[in-house]
Write an enzyme that holds these catalytic residues in place. Structure first.
Site, PDB file in Angstrom:
ATOM      1  N   CYS A 106       0.836  -1.126  -0.077  1.00 58.70           N
ATOM      2  CA  CYS A 106       0.113  -0.080   0.135  1.00 58.70           C
ATOM      3  C   CYS A 106       0.756   1.168   0.100  1.00 58.70           C
ATOM      4  O   CYS A 106       1.739   1.383   0.892  1.00 58.70           O
ATOM      5  CB  CYS A 106      -0.772   0.006   1.178  1.00 58.70           C
ATOM      6  N   ASP A 143      -0.284  -5.945   0.421  1.00 58.55           N
ATOM      7  CA  ASP A 143      -1.507  -6.522  -0.310  1.00 58.55           C
ATOM      8  C   ASP A 143      -1.148  -7.585  -1.115  1.00 58.55           C
ATOM      9  O   ASP A 143      -0.208  -7.947  -1.688  1.00 58.55           O
ATOM     10  CB  ASP A 143      -2.036  -5.355  -0.960  1.00 58.55           C
TER      11      ASP A 143
END
Length: 165
Positions: A56, A63
């Site tokens: 992120c 992620d």
């Protein structure tokens, strides 16, 4: 039918190498191609990449996603080990999900100039929500451009029951 010889694959250097190194920062130069032996016909090549990771850009948290890449080749095709190394290079890259999917698609278009390509990221939820960006491209002024438009319009017409993430 005969196999390809090494001299027929001059741009393929990662495959078969015992010196594989993994890059942790985004690097499209890792991508390699080889020539399509069947450019006279339409056919689909699909990659499922269930271990994609990126960061992120705001929080730095990881992620995770499964990336689906599907394309109809023209002259050049992406070599799978180079694709694996390229996708791995997103590991420390800070980008939103939508940007990652579009970046992957743009890099593959630049690399191969395919007739058609689509890239779909199915990201695992964080904070109770998952994001599944989808992007596609069809060569302009061809039937593939129309195909891309239809695939985009009806992409998620029948979404799956999300019970495994």
């Amino acid at each position: 039918m005969s196999g390809r010889k090494d001299d027929e694959l001059p741009s393929v250097s990662h495959l078969g190498s015992e010196q594989t190194t993994y890059t942790f920062d985004y690097d499209p130069s890792l991508l390699e191609t080889f020539e399509n032996n069947h450019p006279n016909r339409d056919y689909v090549v699909k990659f499922n990449c269930p271990e994609f990771t990126t960061l992120c850009p705001k929080t730095g948290q990881p992620d995770f996603a499964t990336i689906y890449i599907r394309y109809i080749p023209e002259v050049n095709m992406v070599e799978s080990k180079s694709l694996k190394l390229y996708l791995f290079s997103f590991r420390n890259h800070g980008g939103f999900h939508e940007d990652a999917i579009n970046t992957i698609m743009n890099d593959l278009i630049d690399l191969m100039d395919p007739r058609f390509i689509e890239v779909w990221g199915k990201f695992t939820p964080r904070g109770g929500i998952s994001i599944d960006p989808y992007a596609n491209y069809g060569r302009p002024e061809t039937k593939y451009e129309q195909m891309a438009e239809q695939r985009l319009l009806y992409h998620d017409l029948y979404p799956e029951a999300v019970d495994n993430r």
